[in-house]
Motif scaffolding. Structure first.
Motif: not given
Length: 332
Positions: A321-332
């Protein structure tokens, strides 16, 4: 590269010696894109020879790659293909030569190994030979969905080991690519939410047990998103999880979304989903008979369970979850 282009390229190599026959056994230095391209070329070539759909081959190969990662007695594959045959199965149980590569003697001893690239050898370490041997096995049952399920049952003798690769095939067929590694955080980032690592905490309702997931607290009806490419394996009521959805991804991992207030309209069992697809809405359902609400603050219970071909067990989803949260923020 699209499937149509692969077919055009691969048909040029069906009769003559193919570059696929000299694929490197060592893949660690290749990019993910190169690995997918080589793997897809093998699938499509084998489909052209046997008429077994490439996504059936990809589905079983993906399923068995997951088994290799989770079963200690199976080594990781050296090449592009992870489908596994034991020495005895390949060469024949009564064959005194466990490393036999002669197709004639293998056949004499009732081994399954076949020569898939025309080099005169049936090599258990050769990607083309392994994939052709497995495709030949599937071809013996037929190429319909029912045939595929029967062939899977005869190979694995386990319902879940039929359902998982069958679901993988549906995902590959819909998206027409192997490049399906993206993930999404299970809530839109612009909503207010909070979570911490709650995996393994004690739970008392319904008997003493541990918490097999991470709780993400948010307001009622915040959209809940699919975190990975996969297929909806279950949808409905559970007395612990309330309104819940289970999605199986291409790593044989089951993603469990619980305590929903409701489901997205088109989400049904068997539905193929992509990361970021809305599947339901945050709520407080559960801990009672169908429809029970409000026994705790609204939140998403998110769990992850790995299948190893024999059984399934939970593992801590918090790092993902922490990894996907970071990835999702980076892709915004």
């Amino acid at each position: 590269m699209t499937i149509a282009k692969y077919i055009l390229v691969i048909t040029c190599f069906i009769v003559v010696s193919s570059p696929l026959a000299v694929l490197a056994k060592e893949t660690k230095d290749l990019s993910t894109e190169d690995i997918y391209e080589n793997r897809m070329a093998l699938y499509v070539k084998t489909e052209a020879i046997t008429n077994v759909p490439w996504y059936y081959l990809a589905a079983v190969d993906t399923f068995e790659r997951g088994l290799r990662r989770s079963q200690k007695d199976r080594p990781n594959e050296d090449g592009f293909i992870a489908i596994y045959f034991s020495e005895e199965e390949w060469s024949g149980v009564t064959n005194p030569n466990r490393q036999d590569t002669n197709p004639i003697s293998i056949q004499f001893f009732d081994g399954v190994g076949l020569d898939g690239n025309g080099d005169g050898k049936a090599d258990r370490q050769d990607d083309e030979d392994v994939l052709y041997t497995f495709a030949h096995y599937l071809e013996g049952y037929g190429v319909t969905e029912s045939d595929f399920k029967i062939a899977l049952w005869e190979r694995y003798n386990r319902v879940q080991s039929v359902n998982i690769p069958f679901g993988h095939a549906k995902v590959y067929q819909q998206f027409d690519t192997l490049d399906l590694d993206d993930h999404s955080f299970p809530m839109p980032l612009h909503h207010n939410y909070s979570y911490k690592n709650t995996w393994g905490d004690r739970r008392g309702w319904g008997g003493r047990r541990i918490h097999e997931g991470t709780d993400i607290f948010a307001n009622y009806n915040v959209p809940i998103l699919a975190t990975a490419y996969g297929i909806v394996e279950i949808k409905g009521w559970n007395k612990f999880g309330g309104w819940r959805i289970g999605i199986r991804d291409l790593n044989n991992v089951y993603h469990y979304y619980a305590h929903l207030s409701g489901f997205e309209k088109e989400i049904e069992k068997g539905k193929v989903v992509a990361p970021g697809d809305v599947i339901g809405y945050c709520g407080s359902s559960g801990y009672g008979k169908p429809g029970t609400q409000g026994k705790f603050p609204p939140h998403l219970h998110y769990g992850m369970y790995r299948d190893n071909g024999y059984t399934e067990w939970s593992f801590d989803p918090y790092p993902s979850l922490k990894s996907w949260e970071k990835e999702s923020r980076r892709n915004r």
